[in-house]
Design a protein around this motif. Structure first.
Motif, PDB file in Angstrom:
ATOM      1  N   ARG A   1     -10.108 -13.370   5.205  1.00 26.40           N
ATOM      2  CA  ARG A   1     -10.045 -14.818   5.400  1.00 26.40           C
ATOM      3  C   ARG A   1      -8.593 -15.226   5.624  1.00 26.40           C
TER       4      ARG A   1
ATOM      5  N   THR B   1     -12.502 -19.726   6.357  1.00 29.32           N
ATOM      6  CA  THR B   1     -11.543 -18.967   7.154  1.00 29.32           C
ATOM      7  C   THR B   1     -11.290 -19.703   8.460  1.00 29.32           C
TER       8      THR B   1
ATOM      9  N   ALA C   1      -7.979 -15.337  12.264  1.00 30.12           N
ATOM     10  CA  ALA C   1      -9.172 -15.517  11.432  1.00 30.12           C
ATOM     11  C   ALA C   1     -10.436 -15.161  12.220  1.00 30.12           C
ATOM     12  N   HIS C   2     -10.483 -15.605  13.455  1.00 36.95           N
ATOM     13  CA  HIS C   2     -11.633 -15.283  14.311  1.00 36.95           C
ATOM     14  C   HIS C   2     -11.716 -13.774  14.551  1.00 36.95           C
TER      15      HIS C   2
ATOM     16  N   ARG D   1     -12.780 -11.910  11.039  1.00 35.26           N
ATOM     17  CA  ARG D   1     -13.785 -12.457  10.134  1.00 35.26           C
ATOM     18  C   ARG D   1     -14.818 -11.411   9.721  1.00 35.26           C
TER      19      ARG D   1
END
Length: 172
Positions: free
Chosen positions: A94, A157, A85-86, A89
């Motif tokens: 998401r 997210t 997710a990181h 992003r």
């Protein structure tokens, strides 16, 4: 993408074989990893936003002793969710995990009978011991997953959401 496959065969720290451990990692962690890899590659190639929901387990927080390899794999899935997710992003992808608590399914019925010598009334007895008087229901989970997949869940997210009626860390 919804990663919903799971293996819940039993094994403790002391009796889990390398083969059983590898099976749990393959189904509960490796398969979602590579399914996410393919989905994210497709989304980024098309410059299309997207959503991924991983079905985790509250066992990711520790779990009962007889679910050691399962708990380890689901804990890995929670970390993978946050990492991916990181990383994606800004691709507007998401990625979240829904950690499921005890749920009344046909599979759970089979597990209770096979591994825990449960009788025909196990579900009623289990439900009576739960705060809400029932186990989770598959349609409730499906509704929550649809919400997470939809635009209605907004910008969420990297979240690992505990979907359960017991409060993590709270003790009586």
């Amino acid at each position: 993408l919804v990663n919903a496959a799971g293996l819940t065969s039993r094994g403790s720290l002391l009796d889990t074989t390398p083969e059983l451990f590898d099976q749990h990692i393959a189904i509960n962690l490796k398969a979602p990893f590579f399914a996410m890899q393919a989905a994210v590659a497709d989304m980024t190639a098309r410059k299309a936003p997207g959503t991924i929901v991983n079905i985790g387990s509250n066992c990711a927080h520790g779990g009962p002793p007889y679910l050691a390899p399962y708990s380890a794999a689901k804990a890995g899935l929670a970390g993978l969710t946050r990492n991916a997710a990181h990383a994606h992003r800004f691709d507007r992808i998401r990625i979240n995990t829904l950690n499921i608590g005890w749920t009344a399914t046909e599979g759970e019925d089979a597990v209770q009978r096979a591994f825990h010598d449960a009788g025909d009334d196990w579900l009623q007895q289990a439900a009576e011991r739960q705060p809400m008087g029932k186990l989770g229901q598959p349609d409730e989970i499906a509704d929550f997953v649809v919400f997470l997949l939809s635009d209605r869940s907004g910008v969420v997210t990297g979240s690992v959401i505990d979907w359960d009626q017991n409060v993590l860390g709270a003790l009586d």
